[in-house]
Scaffold this motif. Structure first.
Motif, PDB file in Angstrom:
ATOM      1  N   GLY A  98      -1.182  -4.370  11.804  1.00  0.00           N
ATOM      2  CA  GLY A  98      -2.466  -4.841  11.304  1.00  0.00           C
ATOM      3  C   GLY A  98      -3.586  -4.246  12.127  1.00  0.00           C
ATOM      4  O   GLY A  98      -3.690  -3.039  12.302  1.00  0.00           O
ATOM      5  N   LEU A  99      -4.404  -5.117  12.701  1.00  0.00           N
ATOM      6  CA  LEU A  99      -5.590  -4.671  13.425  1.00  0.00           C
ATOM      7  C   LEU A  99      -5.341  -4.381  14.901  1.00  0.00           C
ATOM      8  O   LEU A  99      -6.199  -3.802  15.570  1.00  0.00           O
ATOM      9  N   ARG A 100      -4.204  -4.754  15.416  1.00  0.00           N
ATOM     10  CA  ARG A 100      -4.000  -4.816  16.862  1.00  0.00           C
ATOM     11  C   ARG A 100      -4.324  -3.515  17.594  1.00  0.00           C
ATOM     12  O   ARG A 100      -4.995  -3.526  18.628  1.00  0.00           O
ATOM     13  N   ASP A 101      -3.869  -2.386  17.071  1.00  0.00           N
ATOM     14  CA  ASP A 101      -4.009  -1.120  17.797  1.00  0.00           C
ATOM     15  C   ASP A 101      -5.106  -0.218  17.245  1.00  0.00           C
ATOM     16  O   ASP A 101      -5.133   0.981  17.536  1.00  0.00           O
ATOM     17  N   LEU A 102      -6.017  -0.783  16.472  1.00  0.00           N
ATOM     18  CA  LEU A 102      -7.051   0.028  15.839  1.00  0.00           C
ATOM     19  C   LEU A 102      -8.347   0.011  16.640  1.00  0.00           C
ATOM     20  O   LEU A 102      -8.721  -1.005  17.227  1.00  0.00           O
ATOM     21  N   SER A 103      -9.046   1.143  16.625  1.00  0.00           N
ATOM     22  CA  SER A 103     -10.379   1.202  17.223  1.00  0.00           C
ATOM     23  C   SER A 103     -11.360   0.454  16.322  1.00  0.00           C
ATOM     24  O   SER A 103     -11.023   0.060  15.200  1.00  0.00           O
ATOM     25  N   SER A 104     -12.580   0.294  16.787  1.00  0.00           N
ATOM     26  CA  SER A 104     -13.588  -0.408  15.984  1.00  0.00           C
ATOM     27  C   SER A 104     -13.832   0.303  14.656  1.00  0.00           C
ATOM     28  O   SER A 104     -13.936  -0.335  13.603  1.00  0.00           O
ATOM     29  N   ALA A 105     -13.924   1.629  14.707  1.00  0.00           N
ATOM     30  CA  ALA A 105     -14.141   2.395  13.474  1.00  0.00           C
ATOM     31  C   ALA A 105     -12.940   2.279  12.543  1.00  0.00           C
ATOM     32  O   ALA A 105     -13.092   2.134  11.320  1.00  0.00           O
ATOM     33  N   GLU A 106     -11.733   2.327  13.110  1.00  0.00           N
ATOM     34  CA  GLU A 106     -10.530   2.222  12.288  1.00  0.00           C
ATOM     35  C   GLU A 106     -10.390   0.838  11.672  1.00  0.00           C
ATOM     36  O   GLU A 106      -9.857   0.698  10.563  1.00  0.00           O
ATOM     37  N   GLN A 107     -10.864  -0.184  12.356  1.00  0.00           N
ATOM     38  CA  GLN A 107     -10.829  -1.528  11.784  1.00  0.00           C
ATOM     39  C   GLN A 107     -11.671  -1.601  10.511  1.00  0.00           C
ATOM     40  O   GLN A 107     -11.283  -2.247   9.529  1.00  0.00           O
ATOM     41  N   LEU A 108     -12.816  -0.928  10.516  1.00  0.00           N
ATOM     42  CA  LEU A 108     -13.652  -0.900   9.314  1.00  0.00           C
ATOM     43  C   LEU A 108     -12.937  -0.174   8.177  1.00  0.00           C
ATOM     44  O   LEU A 108     -12.977  -0.617   7.022  1.00  0.00           O
ATOM     45  N   HIS A 109     -12.284   0.947   8.512  1.00  0.00           N
ATOM     46  CA  HIS A 109     -11.492   1.657   7.502  1.00  0.00           C
ATOM     47  C   HIS A 109     -10.383   0.753   6.966  1.00  0.00           C
ATOM     48  O   HIS A 109     -10.117   0.725   5.761  1.00  0.00           O
ATOM     49  N   TYR A 110      -9.748   0.039   7.861  1.00  0.00           N
ATOM     50  CA  TYR A 110      -8.640  -0.845   7.486  1.00  0.00           C
ATOM     51  C   TYR A 110      -9.096  -1.892   6.466  1.00  0.00           C
ATOM     52  O   TYR A 110      -8.467  -2.078   5.417  1.00  0.00           O
ATOM     53  N   PHE A 111     -10.192  -2.566   6.761  1.00  0.00           N
ATOM     54  CA  PHE A 111     -10.675  -3.608   5.851  1.00  0.00           C
ATOM     55  C   PHE A 111     -11.066  -3.019   4.495  1.00  0.00           C
ATOM     56  O   PHE A 111     -10.799  -3.613   3.445  1.00  0.00           O
ATOM     57  N   TYR A 112     -11.699  -1.850   4.535  1.00  0.00           N
ATOM     58  CA  TYR A 112     -12.128  -1.245   3.272  1.00  0.00           C
ATOM     59  C   TYR A 112     -10.934  -0.840   2.417  1.00  0.00           C
ATOM     60  O   TYR A 112     -10.832  -1.233   1.241  1.00  0.00           O
ATOM     61  N   TRP A 113     -10.014  -0.053   2.969  1.00  0.00           N
ATOM     62  CA  TRP A 113      -8.931   0.501   2.168  1.00  0.00           C
ATOM     63  C   TRP A 113      -7.905  -0.550   1.767  1.00  0.00           C
ATOM     64  O   TRP A 113      -7.297  -0.449   0.692  1.00  0.00           O
ATOM     65  N   LYS A 114      -7.721  -1.554   2.609  1.00  0.00           N
ATOM     66  CA  LYS A 114      -6.793  -2.635   2.256  1.00  0.00           C
ATOM     67  C   LYS A 114      -7.260  -3.343   0.986  1.00  0.00           C
ATOM     68  O   LYS A 114      -6.455  -3.689   0.115  1.00  0.00           O
ATOM     69  N   ASN A 115      -8.554  -3.542   0.880  1.00  0.00           N
ATOM     70  CA  ASN A 115      -9.099  -4.215  -0.298  1.00  0.00           C
ATOM     71  C   ASN A 115      -9.331  -3.252  -1.460  1.00  0.00           C
ATOM     72  O   ASN A 115      -9.228  -3.643  -2.626  1.00  0.00           O
ATOM     73  N   PHE A 116      -9.626  -2.009  -1.160  1.00  0.00           N
ATOM     74  CA  PHE A 116      -9.812  -0.992  -2.192  1.00  0.00           C
ATOM     75  C   PHE A 116      -8.560  -0.865  -3.063  1.00  0.00           C
ATOM     76  O   PHE A 116      -8.653  -0.731  -4.293  1.00  0.00           O
ATOM     77  N   ALA A 117      -7.397  -0.899  -2.443  1.00  0.00           N
ATOM     78  CA  ALA A 117      -6.144  -0.687  -3.172  1.00  0.00           C
ATOM     79  C   ALA A 117      -5.976  -1.683  -4.315  1.00  0.00           C
ATOM     80  O   ALA A 117      -5.635  -1.307  -5.442  1.00  0.00           O
ATOM     81  N   GLU A 118      -6.222  -2.959  -4.034  1.00  0.00           N
ATOM     82  CA  GLU A 118      -6.001  -3.999  -5.035  1.00  0.00           C
ATOM     83  C   GLU A 118      -7.234  -4.294  -5.878  1.00  0.00           C
ATOM     84  O   GLU A 118      -7.115  -4.684  -7.040  1.00  0.00           O
ATOM     85  N   ALA A 119      -8.429  -4.107  -5.310  1.00  0.00           N
ATOM     86  CA  ALA A 119      -9.649  -4.504  -6.013  1.00  0.00           C
ATOM     87  C   ALA A 119     -10.285  -3.382  -6.817  1.00  0.00           C
ATOM     88  O   ALA A 119     -11.029  -3.648  -7.767  1.00  0.00           O
ATOM     89  N   SER A 120     -10.011  -2.126  -6.473  1.00  0.00           N
ATOM     90  CA  SER A 120     -10.650  -1.001  -7.161  1.00  0.00           C
ATOM     91  C   SER A 120      -9.652  -0.089  -7.864  1.00  0.00           C
ATOM     92  O   SER A 120      -9.761   0.156  -9.064  1.00  0.00           O
ATOM     93  N   LEU A 121      -8.671   0.421  -7.118  1.00  0.00           N
ATOM     94  CA  LEU A 121      -7.753   1.399  -7.693  1.00  0.00           C
ATOM     95  C   LEU A 121      -6.777   0.771  -8.683  1.00  0.00           C
ATOM     96  O   LEU A 121      -6.624   1.249  -9.817  1.00  0.00           O
ATOM     97  N   MET A 122      -6.116  -0.296  -8.281  1.00  0.00           N
ATOM     98  CA  MET A 122      -5.097  -0.900  -9.143  1.00  0.00           C
ATOM     99  C   MET A 122      -5.659  -1.398 -10.476  1.00  0.00           C
ATOM    100  O   MET A 122      -5.046  -1.180 -11.528  1.00  0.00           O
ATOM    101  N   PRO A 123      -6.814  -2.060 -10.505  1.00  0.00           N
ATOM    102  CA  PRO A 123      -7.334  -2.528 -11.803  1.00  0.00           C
ATOM    103  C   PRO A 123      -7.572  -1.407 -12.811  1.00  0.00           C
ATOM    104  O   PRO A 123      -7.348  -1.596 -14.012  1.00  0.00           O
ATOM    105  N   ASN A 124      -8.015  -0.244 -12.349  1.00  0.00           N
ATOM    106  CA  ASN A 124      -8.246   0.861 -13.282  1.00  0.00           C
ATOM    107  C   ASN A 124      -6.941   1.364 -13.890  1.00  0.00           C
ATOM    108  O   ASN A 124      -6.875   1.684 -15.084  1.00  0.00           O
ATOM    109  N   ILE A 125      -5.897   1.437 -13.072  1.00  0.00           N
ATOM    110  CA  ILE A 125      -4.602   1.875 -13.593  1.00  0.00           C
ATOM    111  C   ILE A 125      -4.041   0.838 -14.564  1.00  0.00           C
ATOM    112  O   ILE A 125      -3.487   1.178 -15.612  1.00  0.00           O
ATOM    113  N   VAL A 126      -4.190  -0.425 -14.212  1.00  0.00           N
ATOM    114  CA  VAL A 126      -3.696  -1.496 -15.084  1.00  0.00           C
ATOM    115  C   VAL A 126      -4.429  -1.470 -16.423  1.00  0.00           C
ATOM    116  O   VAL A 126      -3.815  -1.659 -17.484  1.00  0.00           O
TER     117      VAL A 126
END
Length: 235
Positions: free
Chosen positions: A87-115
């Motif tokens: 999860g977040l444990r070994d991520l830098s501050s910048a990587e944490q922001l990437h983590y939150f964005y892409w984790k939610n992007f997968a289910e909230a943006s990309l998957m709905p369009n394919i569905v």
């Protein structure tokens, strides 16, 4: 803590098996029974009223006798919080922001369009003659006016992110990679045009080389052919 995962093969619940394997957790895997049309039987509603996989049943957790968690994102959030090493444990501050964005992007943006593409394809397939030309025209219009362009833009964004990073959040493999894999793989396998995104291709190959991923495919009765056949219909 005892874990039981209710799983439907070739579905999004495959990612939970993968996560459990990455965390090296002991769990019981229960395959959902399906009807002739491939839909899950109503028996699963005895576990959770919506009757959709994945469902994770957690027993003997702290002072609680039994927890029933549905929804992929909820399950991954719980497990990555309880076992934070991917999860977040070994991520830098910048990587944490990437983590939150892409984790939610997968289910909230990309998957709905394919569905949405798959839903329109199913409507076309089930429309009786002679009305099929109407639903085909609607699907063609929606695909051309919105969905195809949106997916192209989203894959371009993912590919650009992967130019400088081995994993979607940065230098470390995280839950965001697990969540992103399913819809991304659906796009790439279903549409040969997306092979042009070379950094995505390399990324997916790196995922395939992970032992936990390979173990999860075997345990989850994954069928690459069935998966590709199903999602190819969306295009």
């Amino acid at each position: 803590m005892q874990l039981t995962l209710f799983h439907l093969p070739n579905s999004r619940s495959q990612r939970i098996i993968w996560l459990l394997e990455e965390l090296n957790l002991t769990y019981q895997l229960v395959f959902c029974e399906t009807k002739a049309d491939g839909q899950i039987t109503d028996d699963l509603k005895l576990i959770h009223e919506l009757g959709k996989a994945p469902i994770l049943v957690i027993e003997e957790y702290k002072n609680l006798e039994r927890i029933v968690l549905a929804e992929t994102s909820a399950i991954t959030d719980f497990l990555s919080h309880r076992f934070p090493r991917i999860g977040l444990r070994d991520l830098s501050s910048a990587e944490q922001l990437h983590y939150f964005y892409w984790k939610n992007f997968a289910e909230a943006s990309l998957m709905p369009n394919i569905v949405q593409k798959q839903v329109f394809a199913q409507i076309v397939a089930r429309t009786p003659f002679p009305l099929g030309f109407i639903t085909r025209a609607i699907k063609y219009g929606v695909d051309r006016a919105y969905l195809n362009m949106a997916l192209e833009q989203q894959l371009f964004l993912i590919n650009r992110q992967l130019i400088n990073y081995p994993w979607i959040a940065g230098s470390e493999f995280t839950v965001a990679d697990i969540l992103l894999w399913f819809p991304l793989q659906a796009c790439v396998q279903a549409n040969p045009e997306f092979a042009k995104f070379e950094h995505i291709q390399h990324y997916l190959n790196e995922i395939k080389s992970r032992p936990a991923f390979q173990n999860a495919l075997a345990k989850g009765n994954w069928s690459t052919l069935d998966y590709q056949t199903y999602w190819s219909k969306a295009w």
